[in-house]
Scaffold this motif. Structure first.
Motif, PDB file in Angstrom:
ATOM      1  N   ARG A  26      13.770   8.043   7.343  1.00 26.52           N
ATOM      2  CA  ARG A  26      13.414   6.630   7.115  1.00 26.52           C
ATOM      3  C   ARG A  26      12.162   6.268   7.891  1.00 26.52           C
ATOM      4  O   ARG A  26      11.265   5.611   7.370  1.00 26.52           O
ATOM      5  CB  ARG A  26      14.564   5.704   7.513  1.00 26.52           C
ATOM      6  CG  ARG A  26      14.122   4.255   7.444  1.00 26.52           C
ATOM      7  CD  ARG A  26      15.159   3.192   7.454  1.00 26.52           C
ATOM      8  NE  ARG A  26      16.166   3.197   8.457  1.00 26.52           N
ATOM      9  CZ  ARG A  26      17.045   2.195   8.591  1.00 26.52           C
ATOM     10  NH1 ARG A  26      16.993   1.150   7.781  1.00 26.52           N
ATOM     11  NH2 ARG A  26      17.962   2.246   9.513  1.00 26.52           N
ATOM     12  N   THR A  27      12.090   6.715   9.129  1.00 20.12           N
ATOM     13  CA  THR A  27      10.924   6.421   9.952  1.00 20.12           C
ATOM     14  C   THR A  27       9.661   7.013   9.326  1.00 20.12           C
ATOM     15  O   THR A  27       8.623   6.351   9.266  1.00 20.12           O
ATOM     16  CB  THR A  27      11.129   6.961  11.382  1.00 20.12           C
ATOM     17  OG1 THR A  27      12.336   6.398  11.910  1.00 20.12           O
ATOM     18  CG2 THR A  27       9.973   6.590  12.284  1.00 20.12           C
ATOM     19  N   ALA A  28       9.751   8.235   8.839  1.00 15.11           N
ATOM     20  CA  ALA A  28       8.605   8.891   8.210  1.00 15.11           C
ATOM     21  C   ALA A  28       8.175   8.193   6.924  1.00 15.11           C
ATOM     22  O   ALA A  28       7.004   8.265   6.538  1.00 15.11           O
ATOM     23  CB  ALA A  28       8.936  10.355   7.929  1.00 15.11           C
ATOM     24  N   SER A  29       9.090   7.487   6.271  1.00  8.44           N
ATOM     25  CA  SER A  29       8.762   6.829   5.002  1.00  8.44           C
ATOM     26  C   SER A  29       8.016   5.510   5.189  1.00  8.44           C
ATOM     27  O   SER A  29       7.430   4.994   4.235  1.00  8.44           O
ATOM     28  CB  SER A  29      10.041   6.576   4.199  1.00  8.44           C
ATOM     29  OG  SER A  29      10.794   5.500   4.750  1.00  8.44           O
ATOM     30  N   MET A  33       4.844   3.740   2.741  1.00 10.28           N
ATOM     31  CA  MET A  33       5.215   2.484   2.071  1.00 10.28           C
ATOM     32  C   MET A  33       4.280   1.359   2.491  1.00 10.28           C
ATOM     33  O   MET A  33       3.840   0.567   1.655  1.00 10.28           O
ATOM     34  CB  MET A  33       6.654   2.100   2.405  1.00 10.28           C
ATOM     35  CG  MET A  33       7.685   2.806   1.575  1.00 10.28           C
ATOM     36  SD  MET A  33       9.327   2.035   1.738  1.00 10.28           S
ATOM     37  CE  MET A  33       9.989   2.927   3.126  1.00 10.28           C
ATOM     38  N   LEU A  34       3.960   1.284   3.787  1.00  9.94           N
ATOM     39  CA  LEU A  34       3.081   0.223   4.269  1.00  9.94           C
ATOM     40  C   LEU A  34       1.667   0.410   3.724  1.00  9.94           C
ATOM     41  O   LEU A  34       1.025  -0.571   3.306  1.00  9.94           O
ATOM     42  CB  LEU A  34       3.084   0.184   5.799  1.00  9.94           C
ATOM     43  CG  LEU A  34       2.268  -0.928   6.440  1.00  9.94           C
ATOM     44  CD1 LEU A  34       2.684  -2.310   5.933  1.00  9.94           C
ATOM     45  CD2 LEU A  34       2.394  -0.865   7.966  1.00  9.94           C
ATOM     46  N   GLU A  35       1.193   1.642   3.689  1.00 13.39           N
ATOM     47  CA  GLU A  35      -0.130   1.892   3.115  1.00 13.39           C
ATOM     48  C   GLU A  35      -0.175   1.452   1.649  1.00 13.39           C
ATOM     49  O   GLU A  35      -1.145   0.833   1.209  1.00 13.39           O
ATOM     50  CB  GLU A  35      -0.490   3.380   3.230  1.00 13.39           C
ATOM     51  CG  GLU A  35      -0.813   3.809   4.637  1.00 13.39           C
ATOM     52  CD  GLU A  35      -1.054   5.302   4.772  1.00 13.39           C
ATOM     53  OE1 GLU A  35      -1.787   5.688   5.704  1.00 13.39           O
ATOM     54  OE2 GLU A  35      -0.503   6.097   3.968  1.00 13.39           O
ATOM     55  N   LEU A 124      16.211  -1.639   1.324  1.00 17.79           N
ATOM     56  CA  LEU A 124      16.169  -2.596   2.437  1.00 17.79           C
ATOM     57  C   LEU A 124      14.999  -2.285   3.365  1.00 17.79           C
ATOM     58  O   LEU A 124      14.339  -3.194   3.870  1.00 17.79           O
ATOM     59  CB  LEU A 124      17.488  -2.582   3.201  1.00 17.79           C
ATOM     60  CG  LEU A 124      18.718  -3.005   2.389  1.00 17.79           C
ATOM     61  CD1 LEU A 124      19.986  -2.834   3.213  1.00 17.79           C
ATOM     62  CD2 LEU A 124      18.582  -4.436   1.899  1.00 17.79           C
ATOM     63  N   THR A 125      14.750  -0.999   3.579  1.00 20.01           N
ATOM     64  CA  THR A 125      13.597  -0.601   4.392  1.00 20.01           C
ATOM     65  C   THR A 125      12.318  -1.061   3.712  1.00 20.01           C
ATOM     66  O   THR A 125      11.417  -1.600   4.350  1.00 20.01           O
ATOM     67  CB  THR A 125      13.579   0.924   4.613  1.00 20.01           C
ATOM     68  OG1 THR A 125      14.804   1.306   5.255  1.00 20.01           O
ATOM     69  CG2 THR A 125      12.401   1.350   5.471  1.00 20.01           C
ATOM     70  N   ARG A 126      12.250  -0.889   2.394  1.00 18.91           N
ATOM     71  CA  ARG A 126      11.055  -1.334   1.663  1.00 18.91           C
ATOM     72  C   ARG A 126      10.858  -2.840   1.811  1.00 18.91           C
ATOM     73  O   ARG A 126       9.735  -3.305   1.990  1.00 18.91           O
ATOM     74  CB  ARG A 126      11.138  -0.963   0.182  1.00 18.91           C
ATOM     75  CG  ARG A 126       9.904  -1.503  -0.568  1.00 18.91           C
ATOM     76  CD  ARG A 126       9.601  -0.875  -1.881  1.00 18.91           C
ATOM     77  NE  ARG A 126       9.228   0.499  -1.879  1.00 18.91           N
ATOM     78  CZ  ARG A 126       7.987   0.963  -1.649  1.00 18.91           C
ATOM     79  NH1 ARG A 126       7.020   0.148  -1.323  1.00 18.91           N
ATOM     80  NH2 ARG A 126       7.733   2.239  -1.746  1.00 18.91           N
ATOM     81  N   LYS A 127      11.928  -3.605   1.769  1.00 21.41           N
ATOM     82  CA  LYS A 127      11.816  -5.065   1.955  1.00 21.41           C
ATOM     83  C   LYS A 127      11.234  -5.379   3.342  1.00 21.41           C
ATOM     84  O   LYS A 127      10.420  -6.282   3.489  1.00 21.41           O
ATOM     85  CB  LYS A 127      13.174  -5.755   1.782  1.00 21.41           C
ATOM     86  CG  LYS A 127      13.654  -5.799   0.363  1.00 21.41           C
ATOM     87  CD  LYS A 127      12.866  -6.813  -0.424  1.00 21.41           C
ATOM     88  CE  LYS A 127      13.411  -6.940  -1.827  1.00 21.41           C
ATOM     89  NZ  LYS A 127      12.471  -7.622  -2.699  1.00 21.41           N
TER      90      LYS A 127
END
Length: 144
Positions: A26-29, A33-35, A124-127
């Motif tokens: 999850r941390t690596a993703s 995603m932010l970029e 949820l991480t994407r949100k």
């Protein structure tokens, strides 16, 4: 538009089972995603190789806490700003996405972001990442 570099997020896991594979994944993703979210907003994304980030750090949290060093790293790759982040996990129930926006020329922190994510699902991480991107946009709107 500003040229923004996003460094790989660090995992700070304070739970009784730190560093489990799904939290590491999850941390690596978060960075990609932010970029992606920042590109959608029209920012130029600057890539800093992981080995350069690793060489610039003197240990866990170093670049997160030393804005000048993070700025010097990003300056070598012609970025105007750099985002240094951490996934802070104090509990199994939620995590915090923490990010610092650093002005490369001035070598100083210009914004400190926090986004809470409840649960471990990817959506949820994407949100949480989308929330960070909105905050970055708000910061740049305020600078104009």
């Amino acid at each position: 538009q500003p040229r923004i570099a996003v460094l790989d997020f660090e995992l700070r896991d304070l739970t009784l089972k730190p560093g489990i594979p799904q939290e590491v994944a999850r941390t690596a993703s978060i960075k990609p995603m932010l970029e992606e979210e920042l590109q959608k907003s029209g920012y130029d994304i600057v890539t800093i190789p992981l080995d350069a980030q690793t060489q610039a750090t003197a240990g866990f949290g170093y670049l997160f806490d030393h804005h000048d060093i993070a700025a010097q790293l990003a300056q070598r790759y012609d970025a105007d700003y750099v985002i240094v982040g951490r996934l802070h996990k104090p509990s199994f129930l939620f995590v915090y996405l923490m990010a610092h926006l650093v002005d490369v020329k001035q070598q100083r922190l210009i914004a400190d972001y926090l986004s809470e994510v409840k649960g471990g699902e990817k959506k949820l991480t994407r949100k949480g990442v989308e929330s960070l991107a909105v905050k970055v946009n708000e910061t740049f709107s305020g600078l104009k």
